[in-house]
Design an enzyme around this catalytic site. Structure first.
Site, PDB file in Angstrom:
ATOM      1  N   ASP A  13      26.423  18.393  42.253  1.00 58.56           N
ATOM      2  CA  ASP A  13      26.917  19.440  41.340  1.00 58.56           C
ATOM      3  C   ASP A  13      27.421  18.872  40.019  1.00 58.56           C
ATOM      4  O   ASP A  13      28.357  19.398  39.424  1.00 58.56           O
ATOM      5  CB  ASP A  13      28.044  20.270  41.997  1.00 58.56           C
ATOM      6  CG  ASP A  13      27.638  20.789  43.361  1.00 58.56           C
ATOM      7  OD1 ASP A  13      26.507  21.262  43.481  1.00 58.56           O
ATOM      8  OD2 ASP A  13      28.440  20.691  44.306  1.00 58.56           O
ATOM      9  N   LYS A  16      23.178  18.450  36.896  1.00 59.93           N
ATOM     10  CA  LYS A  16      21.844  17.835  36.746  1.00 59.93           C
ATOM     11  C   LYS A  16      20.847  18.814  36.146  1.00 59.93           C
ATOM     12  O   LYS A  16      19.950  18.428  35.424  1.00 59.93           O
ATOM     13  CB  LYS A  16      21.329  17.366  38.119  1.00 59.93           C
ATOM     14  CG  LYS A  16      22.067  16.166  38.645  1.00 59.93           C
ATOM     15  CD  LYS A  16      21.466  15.657  39.928  1.00 59.93           C
ATOM     16  CE  LYS A  16      21.764  16.510  41.131  1.00 59.93           C
ATOM     17  NZ  LYS A  16      23.173  16.561  41.537  1.00 59.93           N
ATOM     18  N   GLY A  40      21.196  23.169  44.481  1.00 63.95           N
ATOM     19  CA  GLY A  40      21.116  24.387  43.677  1.00 63.95           C
ATOM     20  C   GLY A  40      21.357  24.005  42.238  1.00 63.95           C
ATOM     21  O   GLY A  40      22.376  23.401  41.916  1.00 63.95           O
ATOM     22  N   HIS A  41      20.385  24.262  41.376  1.00 59.11           N
ATOM     23  CA  HIS A  41      20.563  23.934  39.965  1.00 59.11           C
ATOM     24  C   HIS A  41      20.671  25.236  39.186  1.00 59.11           C
ATOM     25  O   HIS A  41      19.814  26.100  39.315  1.00 59.11           O
ATOM     26  CB  HIS A  41      19.353  23.157  39.439  1.00 59.11           C
ATOM     27  CG  HIS A  41      19.197  21.817  40.088  1.00 59.11           C
ATOM     28  ND1 HIS A  41      20.254  20.970  40.289  1.00 59.11           N
ATOM     29  CD2 HIS A  41      18.118  21.175  40.558  1.00 59.11           C
ATOM     30  CE1 HIS A  41      19.819  19.861  40.866  1.00 59.11           C
ATOM     31  NE2 HIS A  41      18.521  19.965  41.054  1.00 59.11           N
ATOM     32  N   GLN A 228      21.660  16.282  45.050  1.00 60.64           N
ATOM     33  CA  GLN A 228      22.991  15.874  45.508  1.00 60.64           C
ATOM     34  C   GLN A 228      23.507  14.720  44.632  1.00 60.64           C
ATOM     35  O   GLN A 228      23.141  14.654  43.472  1.00 60.64           O
ATOM     36  CB  GLN A 228      22.985  15.493  46.995  1.00 60.64           C
ATOM     37  CG  GLN A 228      22.755  16.674  47.928  1.00 60.64           C
ATOM     38  CD  GLN A 228      21.293  17.013  48.119  1.00 60.64           C
ATOM     39  OE1 GLN A 228      20.480  16.139  48.291  1.00 60.64           O
ATOM     40  NE2 GLN A 228      20.967  18.287  48.093  1.00 60.64           N
TER      41      GLN A 228
HETATM   42  P1  IMP Z   1      23.680  19.282  54.048  1.00 60.70           P
HETATM   43  O1  IMP Z   1      22.950  18.537  52.994  1.00 60.70           O
HETATM   44  O2  IMP Z   1      23.507  20.768  53.954  1.00 60.70           O
HETATM   45  O3  IMP Z   1      23.444  18.745  55.415  1.00 60.70           O
HETATM   46  O4  IMP Z   1      25.255  19.057  53.772  1.00 60.70           O
HETATM   47  C1  IMP Z   1      25.874  17.775  53.927  1.00 60.70           C
HETATM   48  C2  IMP Z   1      26.951  17.569  52.859  1.00 60.70           C
HETATM   49  O5  IMP Z   1      26.330  17.459  51.591  1.00 60.70           O
HETATM   50  C3  IMP Z   1      27.948  18.718  52.755  1.00 60.70           C
HETATM   51  O6  IMP Z   1      29.202  18.193  52.369  1.00 60.70           O
HETATM   52  C4  IMP Z   1      27.386  19.545  51.617  1.00 60.70           C
HETATM   53  O7  IMP Z   1      28.365  20.325  50.978  1.00 60.70           O
HETATM   54  C5  IMP Z   1      26.862  18.453  50.716  1.00 60.70           C
HETATM   55  N1  IMP Z   1      25.785  18.895  49.839  1.00 60.70           N
HETATM   56  C6  IMP Z   1      24.486  19.106  50.174  1.00 60.70           C
HETATM   57  N2  IMP Z   1      23.780  19.504  49.098  1.00 60.70           N
HETATM   58  C7  IMP Z   1      24.634  19.530  48.070  1.00 60.70           C
HETATM   59  C8  IMP Z   1      24.484  19.821  46.677  1.00 60.70           C
HETATM   60  O8  IMP Z   1      23.415  20.120  46.153  1.00 60.70           O
HETATM   61  N3  IMP Z   1      25.618  19.728  45.922  1.00 60.70           N
HETATM   62  C9  IMP Z   1      26.814  19.342  46.443  1.00 60.70           C
HETATM   63  N4  IMP Z   1      26.988  19.043  47.733  1.00 60.70           N
HETATM   64  C10 IMP Z   1      25.921  19.136  48.533  1.00 60.70           C
END
Ligand code: IMP
Length: 433
Positions: A13, A16, A40-41, A228
């Site tokens: 977040d 990007k 999510g962008h 991420q």
């Molecule tokens: P998962 O990727 O859904 O398995 O989540 C694992 C961890 O990564 C959690 O803490 C999510 O909140 C975090 N996470 C996954 N995708 C994002 C992103 O795009 N932005 C911020 N945190 C993310």
């Protein structure tokens, strides 16, 4: 320089979307290489919002090829929805999207298991705080060599066999986690829906690795868009509070299928403060009213889940770790405008732990949680001038803040973002130059 990787330098977040969108002006091909619809962008173009989860943020530039690499886990229904939204705006025509045939498919039981685990984790204190998009379970299937890939969707019988083999092992797990075993009608629908989505997506599929390599060989400008952030990397992040893919720059090579010698530059993106969604240590988190002010000022709510993000001061030890892990050659600083009007601004320059001062986070997340941030403090500034196009246009204290971060992170800034719109940007260097 023609091949640039852009990665989040923190916990995701970082903004990007805007940076990749800007850099795409100079790129011919944009490649998303890891994760799935957990990302999510939010893009703001001519005042209009477009949120993408799977399609690279370069999508808003017609004529540029957007590639989804083999290392991704793709929910075919989410991708179809996104494709529809983009095409309704005249974007992403047929020759502008390529989906790697090796990418894995997220199926409804992956999301079911992800959600059940999180519900159970919330009761036992062991939740990760995932996005519940099925990312972890889909990568588990991949590592177990049981996953369904994009290429399999052309072979209905193969998909049926794979799903049956997966569910044979997963139904006991679903029951153990407190869920209900899916009935045959439901499973048949899952398969039929996936196959139907596969039919619609097939014209866009191909050998993504070779396509990207050929673009590089032809001297095209290729931009790899990380998802991420470095501190959520499966191997090097704050495990177990991480995602299930490789989010550092090396992941671009691994997941897109190109060699590391092809990468010319790595741009890390860092917000002017820090946020984190989900569980896990966050030493600079600001509790109470000040954290809430930052959340509201920065609109810090998840683009994927809508969850309020935890907010804190910029954490230089964590940023240095990101710089090191990804071999960053420059940094993009985003959302500097959000700190305007907040009063005194702090930045964590080191951690104190057991009487020692640390310049990077310790390796054990429990130690990170115990660490005390050492702060440098800056007098606050009012609103930034939206027309700032040079660092010298910034108020003196904002300038001192930017210069201190750059010096202490050890890599130069290539841009500073002073507002959400494309134009609200101080451009300092061109990573493709
Ligand atoms: P998962 O990727 O859904 O398995 O989540 C694992 C961890 O990564 C959690 O803490 C999510 O909140 C975090 N996470 C996954 N995708 C994002 C992103 O795009 N932005 C911020 N945190 C993310």
């Amino acid at each position: 320089m023609s091949v640039v990787v852009v990665v989040g330098a923190q916990w995701g977040d970082e903004g990007k979307g805007k940076v990749v969108d800007l850099m795409t002006e100079r790129a011919d091909t944009v490649v998303r290489y890891g994760g799935g619809a957990n990302a999510g962008h939010t893009l703001v173009i001519d005042g209009k919002k477009l949120v993408t989860h799977l399609v690279p943020s370069g999508v808003c530039h017609p004529g540029k090829a957007c590639v989804l690499g083999d290392g991704m886990v793709i929910d075919p229904h989410t991708l179809l929805e996104e494709l529809g939204e983009c095409q309704a705006r005249g974007l992403l025509q047929r020759n502008e999207l390529l989906i790697g045939l090796g990418a894995h498919i997220i199926l409804p039981y992956h999301k079911l298991i992800d959600g059940l685990r999180e519900d159970r984790g919330a009761k036992t204190g062991r939740a990760i705080g995932t996005t519940r998009r099925g990312i972890g379970p889909a990568y588990e299937a991949k590592a177990a060599r049981k996953g369904v890939r994009m290429r399999d969707l052309a072979k209905p019988e193969r998909v049926r066999q794979l799903v049956a083999a997966n569910l044979d092992e997963l139904v006991p797990l679903i029951l153990h986690l407190g869920g209900q075993a899916p009935g045959q009608v439901e499973v048949t629908k899952w398969i039929d829906d996936a196959l139907a989505a596969g039919d619609k997506l097939r014209p866009y599929t191909g050998d993504a690795g070779r396509h990207v390599d050929a673009a590089i060989t032809a001297g095209k400008h290729v931009l790899f868009e990380g998802a991420q952030g470095c501190l959520l990397d499966l191997d090097h992040g704050t495990y177990p509070y991480v995602t299930s893919s490789s989010t550092i720059a090396a992941g671009a090579c691994q997941s897109a299928g190109i060699g590391p010698t092809k990468i010319d530059a790595v741009v890390g993106i860092t917000k002017a403060y820090a946020t984190r969604v989900g569980e896990g240590p966050f030493p600079t988190e600001i509790p109470g009213e000040m954290g809430e002010r930052l959340r509201q000022a920065g609109g810090e709510f998840g683009a994927t889940t809508g969850r309020p993000r935890r907010c804190g001061w910029l954490d230089l030890p964590a940023l240095r770790m990101g710089v090191r892990l990804s071999g960053m050659t420059s940094l993009a600083l985003t959302k500097l405008d959000v700190l305007g009007g907040l009063g005194e601004v702090c930045v964590c320059v080191a951690y104190q732990l057991d009487g020692k001062e640390l310049d990077e986070p310790p390796t054990d997340p429990e130690d990170i949680a115990r660490a005390t941030p050492v702060y440098a403090k800056f007098p606050g500034w009012d609103r930034l001038p939206a027309d700032a196009r040079d660092v010298s246009d910034l108020p003196a204290s904002a300038r001192a803040y930017v210069e201190t971060i750059e010096r202490m992170a050890g890599v130069p800034f290539c841009l500073v973002s002073v507002g959400p719109d494309r134009a609200e940007t101080i451009r300092l260097s061109d990573p493709f130059a």
